[in-house]
Design an enzyme around this catalytic site. Structure first.
Site, short mmCIF file in Angstrom:
data_model
loop_
_atom_site.label_atom_id
_atom_site.label_comp_id
_atom_site.label_asym_id
_atom_site.label_seq_id
_atom_site.Cartn_x
_atom_site.Cartn_y
_atom_site.Cartn_z
N GLU A 34 0.86 -1.20 0.00
CA GLU A 34 0.00 0.00 0.00
C GLU A 34 0.89 1.24 0.00
O GLU A 34 1.80 1.36 0.81
CB GLU A 34 -0.94 -0.03 1.20
N GLY A 37 0.47 4.97 2.94
CA GLY A 37 1.01 5.16 4.29
C GLY A 37 0.04 4.68 5.34
O GLY A 37 0.40 4.54 6.51
N THR A 144 -5.89 -1.64 -7.03
CA THR A 144 -5.39 -0.27 -6.86
C THR A 144 -6.50 0.79 -6.92
O THR A 144 -6.22 1.99 -6.88
CB THR A 144 -4.32 0.04 -7.92
N GLY A 186 -21.85 13.95 -4.60
CA GLY A 186 -22.42 15.29 -4.60
C GLY A 186 -23.53 15.43 -3.57
O GLY A 186 -23.60 16.43 -2.85
N LEU A 187 -24.40 14.40 -3.50
CA LEU A 187 -25.56 14.52 -2.61
C LEU A 187 -25.18 14.28 -1.15
O LEU A 187 -25.70 14.93 -0.25
CB LEU A 187 -26.68 13.59 -3.07
N LEU A 320 -18.07 0.30 -5.39
CA LEU A 320 -18.56 0.23 -4.01
C LEU A 320 -17.64 -0.64 -3.18
O LEU A 320 -17.11 -1.65 -3.67
CB LEU A 320 -19.98 -0.36 -3.98
N HIS A 445 -42.66 -5.60 16.18
CA HIS A 445 -43.43 -4.35 16.25
C HIS A 445 -43.01 -3.55 17.48
O HIS A 445 -42.85 -4.12 18.55
CB HIS A 445 -44.93 -4.66 16.35
P1 FAD Z 1 -9.41 1.70 -3.00
O1 FAD Z 1 -10.21 1.78 -1.76
O2 FAD Z 1 -9.31 2.91 -3.85
O3 FAD Z 1 -7.98 1.21 -2.56
C1 FAD Z 1 -6.91 1.11 -3.44
C2 FAD Z 1 -5.65 1.38 -2.67
O4 FAD Z 1 -4.55 1.05 -3.52
C3 FAD Z 1 -5.45 2.83 -2.29
O5 FAD Z 1 -5.27 2.97 -0.90
C4 FAD Z 1 -4.21 3.28 -3.04
O6 FAD Z 1 -3.39 4.15 -2.28
C5 FAD Z 1 -3.51 1.96 -3.27
N1 FAD Z 1 -2.63 1.96 -4.45
C6 FAD Z 1 -2.91 2.42 -5.69
N2 FAD Z 1 -1.88 2.18 -6.52
C7 FAD Z 1 -0.93 1.56 -5.78
C8 FAD Z 1 0.35 1.06 -6.08
N3 FAD Z 1 0.86 1.12 -7.31
N4 FAD Z 1 1.07 0.48 -5.07
C9 FAD Z 1 0.55 0.40 -3.82
N5 FAD Z 1 -0.66 0.86 -3.49
C10 FAD Z 1 -1.40 1.41 -4.46
N6 FAD Z 1 -18.47 2.87 -1.19
C11 FAD Z 1 -19.39 2.24 -0.44
O7 FAD Z 1 -19.64 1.05 -0.63
N7 FAD Z 1 -20.06 2.91 0.56
C12 FAD Z 1 -19.84 4.21 0.82
O8 FAD Z 1 -20.45 4.78 1.72
C13 FAD Z 1 -18.89 4.90 0.04
N8 FAD Z 1 -18.63 6.21 0.25
C14 FAD Z 1 -17.67 6.83 -0.48
C15 FAD Z 1 -17.44 8.18 -0.25
C16 FAD Z 1 -16.48 8.84 -0.98
C17 FAD Z 1 -16.23 10.30 -0.70
C18 FAD Z 1 -15.73 8.15 -1.97
C19 FAD Z 1 -14.66 8.86 -2.74
C20 FAD Z 1 -15.96 6.81 -2.22
C21 FAD Z 1 -16.94 6.13 -1.49
N9 FAD Z 1 -17.23 4.80 -1.72
C22 FAD Z 1 -18.20 4.16 -0.98
C23 FAD Z 1 -16.53 4.02 -2.75
C24 FAD Z 1 -15.44 3.14 -2.10
O9 FAD Z 1 -14.55 3.98 -1.39
C25 FAD Z 1 -14.67 2.37 -3.16
O10 FAD Z 1 -15.59 1.65 -3.97
C26 FAD Z 1 -13.73 1.38 -2.52
O11 FAD Z 1 -12.80 2.04 -1.70
C27 FAD Z 1 -12.98 0.58 -3.59
O12 FAD Z 1 -12.10 -0.29 -2.97
P2 FAD Z 1 -10.76 -0.78 -3.71
O13 FAD Z 1 -10.06 -1.65 -2.72
O14 FAD Z 1 -11.08 -1.32 -5.04
O15 FAD Z 1 -9.93 0.55 -3.96
P1 NAD Z 2 -21.66 9.34 -9.65
O1 NAD Z 2 -21.42 8.54 -10.86
O2 NAD Z 2 -22.42 8.75 -8.52
O3 NAD Z 2 -22.42 10.70 -10.03
C1 NAD Z 2 -21.89 11.58 -10.96
C2 NAD Z 2 -22.98 12.54 -11.38
O4 NAD Z 2 -22.39 13.58 -12.12
C3 NAD Z 2 -24.05 11.91 -12.27
O5 NAD Z 2 -25.32 12.29 -11.83
C4 NAD Z 2 -23.73 12.49 -13.65
O6 NAD Z 2 -24.88 12.61 -14.48
C5 NAD Z 2 -23.18 13.84 -13.27
N1 NAD Z 2 -22.28 14.44 -14.26
C6 NAD Z 2 -21.32 13.83 -15.00
N2 NAD Z 2 -20.67 14.74 -15.76
C7 NAD Z 2 -21.22 15.95 -15.47
C8 NAD Z 2 -20.98 17.28 -15.91
N3 NAD Z 2 -20.02 17.54 -16.78
N4 NAD Z 2 -21.73 18.28 -15.41
C9 NAD Z 2 -22.73 18.02 -14.50
N5 NAD Z 2 -22.99 16.78 -14.05
C10 NAD Z 2 -22.25 15.76 -14.52
O7 NAD Z 2 -20.19 9.82 -9.20
P2 NAD Z 2 -19.67 10.44 -7.84
O8 NAD Z 2 -20.77 11.06 -7.09
O9 NAD Z 2 -18.47 11.23 -8.21
O10 NAD Z 2 -19.20 9.16 -7.06
C11 NAD Z 2 -18.26 8.25 -7.63
C12 NAD Z 2 -18.52 6.87 -7.16
O11 NAD Z 2 -18.11 6.70 -5.81
C13 NAD Z 2 -20.01 6.51 -7.14
O12 NAD Z 2 -20.46 6.10 -8.39
C14 NAD Z 2 -20.05 5.40 -6.15
O13 NAD Z 2 -19.73 4.22 -6.83
C15 NAD Z 2 -18.95 5.75 -5.18
N6 NAD Z 2 -19.54 6.33 -3.95
C16 NAD Z 2 -20.43 5.58 -3.24
C17 NAD Z 2 -21.01 6.09 -2.10
C18 NAD Z 2 -21.98 5.24 -1.34
O14 NAD Z 2 -21.99 4.04 -1.57
N7 NAD Z 2 -22.76 5.80 -0.43
C19 NAD Z 2 -20.72 7.37 -1.69
C20 NAD Z 2 -19.83 8.13 -2.43
C21 NAD Z 2 -19.24 7.58 -3.56
#
Ligand code: FAD
Ligand code: NAD
Length: 466
Positions: A34, A37, A144, A186-187, A320, A445
Site C-alpha cells: 500500500e 502510508g 489499486t 455530490g448529494l 462500491l 413491532h
Molecule cells: P481503494 O479503496 O481505492 O484502494 C486502493 C488502494 O490502492 C489505495 O489505498 C491506493 O493508495 C492503493 N494503491 C494504488 N496504486 C498503488 C500502487 N501502485 N502500489 C501500492 N498501493 C497502491 N463505497 C461504499 O460502498 N459505501 C460508501 O459509503 C462509500 N462512500 C464513499 C465516499 C467517498 C467520498 C468516496 C470517494 C468513495 C466512497 N465509496 C463508498 C466508494 C469506495 O470507497 C470504493 O468503492 C472502494 O474504496 C474501492 O475499494 P478498492 O479496494 O477497489 O480501492
Molecule cells: P456518480 O457517478 O455517482 O455521479 C456523478 C454525477 O455527475 C451523475 O449524476 C452524472 O450525471 C453527473 N455528471 C457527470 N458529468 C457531469 C458534468 N459535466 N456536469 C454536470 N454533471 C455531470 O459519481 P460520484 O458522485 O463522483 O461518485 C463516484 C462513485 O463513488 C459513485 O459512483 C459510487 O460508486 C462511489 N460512492 C459511493 C457512495 C456510497 O456508496 N454511499 C458514496 C460516495 C461515492
C-alpha cells in the site's frame, strides 16, 4: 535473495486488504503493498468512513437545533468545525490502525510503498524515500482502486475547487457551495455542508439525480432534498470554472443554451471516478485494459496474463466498497482452488443522506426494458408506527416481484434506516424468495422493518395499514 510470496496484493483498500486476509486464512503466503502510508484505501481514509462520520455529525448538529419543537429546550447550539473534523479523523485513524492489526494477526506481510511490475513474477516496491525492494510473486492481484475525475482543463486545488477529498476537510463552512454532479458524492457531501450552514447548489447534466436509481425513488429523493434547502439546476452543463481572489465562478449552459454563472466560495466536482493504474507498469507486462481503462478480467478475475488478477474499483462494475470486498474474497478462494463467486444481481447501493436511499436488484426501468412482467408493492413510512412515533416518516418501500412466480426482482427504499433494511431483501433475493415469503415472515413491532413486510403484502394488494 528477494522475498518470495505465493500471492502479492497491490493496494490495501477494502478489495486488497480483505483479499489478503482471506488468502492468508486459506494458508497462502501473502503480501499486501500500500502506497498511501495507511491501510483501508479510499474507503477508510478519504471515502466511506470520513463521509459517514461527517454525515452523522452534521445530522446531529441539524437535529439538535430543532429539538425545542419536540419539547427539549437547550441553550444556543454552536458549531466547532475543527473539533468535528478531529472527531472524523479519530474514526479514520482507529479503523485504519485496526486493519493494520488484522493484517499482522493473519500473518500478511505489509509493505509500505508504491508497487509496480518489473516482470510477471517480480514486483518492485518504492518507499517514500525512493528506496526500492523487490519481491517475487507467484500470483499478483491488482487492487489499486480509483481516483476522482475532474472536468476537462480543470485541476483540483482541494481548497476552492475540490474533489471529495477536499470536501471532507474544508476548514470553514462555505457561504455558498456549487456541487457539480448529483450522484452519490455530490448529494452526500452537499448534505453535509448544507446542514452545517452552506447554501448548496447542485448542477447536474441530466434531468434527474443519481442516474441508474429507480426513477420514482430518485424523484422522491430530489423532492426531499429540495425541502431541506438544497437547490438543483438540472440539465446544466458546466462550461468553465474560474477562480479569482475572493470567489470561484462556475459558468454553465442549460439545455436551452441559456448561460448562468454561479459565484461561490467552493466548488465540489463530483462527476465520477476513474480506475487507478498509474505507475503499475501494466503495459510493460502486457496487461490489457478495456475501453474505459479498467483492467480487463474474466469471470474469475483473471487478466489476460495467467498469474495476474484484478478486483474492486479498478475493474468493471459498481465502485462500491462491499463489491470490492466480495471480489477480494472470491478471488482468494478461486486461487486457493475453491469456487468463490460474486452475485452481481444482489449488490445493494446505499446513499447515506437523511433519509437514506437504498436499492437492490432491478429497477422498474430495467424490468420494462427487458420486457419482464412484474408486480409492485409499496408502503409509505407515513403509515409505519415506529416512524410516526419518532417523527421520521418520510419515504417509502417499493418491492418489485415477478408477475407469475412472485420472486423478488428488486427493492428500492427511501426512508429511515433504509441502508440497514435493504439487507433483509438481499438475503431474501439470495434465497430466491417470493414477496409472499417476506410477507409471511414475522417482523417485530414497532420497527421500520414492518414497512418492508407491508410493502411485500402490498405486492398482493393486502397491506394491512394502508
Ligand atoms: P481503494 O479503496 O481505492 O484502494 C486502493 C488502494 O490502492 C489505495 O489505498 C491506493 O493508495 C492503493 N494503491 C494504488 N496504486 C498503488 C500502487 N501502485 N502500489 C501500492 N498501493 C497502491 N463505497 C461504499 O460502498 N459505501 C460508501 O459509503 C462509500 N462512500 C464513499 C465516499 C467517498 C467520498 C468516496 C470517494 C468513495 C466512497 N465509496 C463508498 C466508494 C469506495 O470507497 C470504493 O468503492 C472502494 O474504496 C474501492 O475499494 P478498492 O479496494 O477497489 O480501492
Ligand atoms: P456518480 O457517478 O455517482 O455521479 C456523478 C454525477 O455527475 C451523475 O449524476 C452524472 O450525471 C453527473 N455528471 C457527470 N458529468 C457531469 C458534468 N459535466 N456536469 C454536470 N454533471 C455531470 O459519481 P460520484 O458522485 O463522483 O461518485 C463516484 C462513485 O463513488 C459513485 O459512483 C459510487 O460508486 C462511489 N460512492 C459511493 C457512495 C456510497 O456508496 N454511499 C458514496 C460516495 C461515492
Amino acid at each position: 535473495m528477494a522475498d518470495k510470496f505465493q500471492v502479492v496484493v497491490i493496494g490495501g483498500g477494502p478489495g486488497g486488504y480483505v483479499c489478503a486476509i482471506r488468502l492468508a486464512q486459506l494458508g497462502l503466503k501473502t503480501a499486501c503493498i500500500e502506497s498511501r502510508g495507511s491501510l483501508g484505501g479510499t474507503c477508510l481514509n478519504i471515502g466511506c468512513i470520513p463521509s459517514k462520520s461527517l454525515l452523522n455529525l452534521s445530522e446531529e448538529f441539524h437535529k439538535v437545533q430543532n429539538l425545542s419543537n419536540k419539547g427539549i429546550e437547550i441553550g444556543e447550539v454552536k458549531l466547532n468545525l475543527s473539533k468535528m473534523m478531529k472527531s472524523k479523523d479519530k474514526a479514520v485513524t482507529i479503523l485504519t490502525k485496526g486493519v493494520e492489526f488484522l493484517l499482522k494477526k493473519n500473518k500478511v506481510t505489509y509493505f509500505k510503498g508504491l508497487g509496480s511490475f518489473k516482470s510477471q513474477n517480480e514486483i518492485s516496491i518504492k518507499d517514500d524515500k525512493n528506496k526500492e525492494t523487490i519481491i517475487q510473486s507467484e500470483k499478483t492481484i491488482i487492487a489499486t482502486g480509483s481516483i476522482p475525475v475532474s472536468l476537462p482543463g480543470i485541476d483540483f486545488d482541494e481548497k476552492k475547487i475540490v474533489s471529495s477529498t477536499g470536501a471532507l476537510k474544508l476548514e470553514k463552512v462555505p457561504k455558498k457551495m456549487v456541487v457539480v454532479g448529483g450522484g452519490y458524492i455530490g448529494l452526500e457531501m452537499g448534505s453535509v455542508w448544507s446542514r452545517l450552514g452552506a447554501e448548496v447548489h447542485v448542477v447536474e447534466f441530466l434531468d434527474h439525480i443519481t442516474p441508474g436509481m429507480d426513477k420514482e425513488i430518485s424523484n422522491e429523493f430530489m423532492k426531499i432534498l429540495k425541502k431541506q434547502g438544497i437547490k438543483f439546476h438540472m440539465q446544466h452543463k458546466v462550461e468553465k470554472i474560474k477562480k479569482n481572489n475572493s470567489a470561484v465562478i462556475v459558468s454553465t449552459k442549460d439545455k436551452d443554451k441559456n448561460l448562468t454563472d454561479f459565484e461561490c466560495d467552493v466548488v465540489l466536482i463530483s462527476v465520477g471516478r476513474k480506475p487507478n493504474t498509474i505507475g503499475l507498469n501494466l503495459d510493460k507486462i502486457g496487461v490489457q485494459l478495456d475501453e474505459k481503462n479498467r483492467v480487463k478480467t474474466n469471470k474469475n478475475f483473471q487478466t489476460n496474463i495467467n498469474n495476474i488478477y484484478a478486483i474492486g474499483d479498478v475493474i468493471t462494475g459498481p465502485m462500491l466498497a462491499h463489491k470490492a470486498e466480495d471480489e477480494g474474497i472470491a478471488v482468494a478462494e478461486i486461487i486457493a482452488g475453491q469456487s468463490g463467486h460474486v452475485n452481481y444481481d444482489t449488490i445493494p447501493g446505499v446513499v447515506y443522506t437523511t433519509p437514506e436511499v437504498a436499492s437492490i436488484g432491478k429497477t422498474e426501468e430495467q424490468l420494462k426494458e427487458k420486457n419482464i412482467q412484474y408486480k409492485i408493492g409499496k408502503f409509505s413510512f407515513m403509515a409505519n408506527s415506529r416512524a410516526k412515533a419518532i417523527d421520521d416518516a418520510e419515504g417509502f418501500v417499493k418491492i418489485l416481484a415477478d408477475e407469475k412466480t412472485d420472486k423478488v426482482l428488486g427493492a428500492h427504499l427511501i426512508g429511515p434506516h433504509a441502508g440497514e433494511l435493504i439487507a433483509e431483501i438481499g438475503i431474501a433475493m439470495e434465497f430466491g424468495a417470493s414477496s409472499e415469503d417476506i410477507a409471511r415472515t414475522c417482523h417485530a413491532h414497532p420497527t421500520f422493518s414492518e414497512a418492508v413486510k407491508e410493502a411485500a403484502l402490498s405486492v398482493d394488494k393486502r397491506a394491512i395499514h394502508s
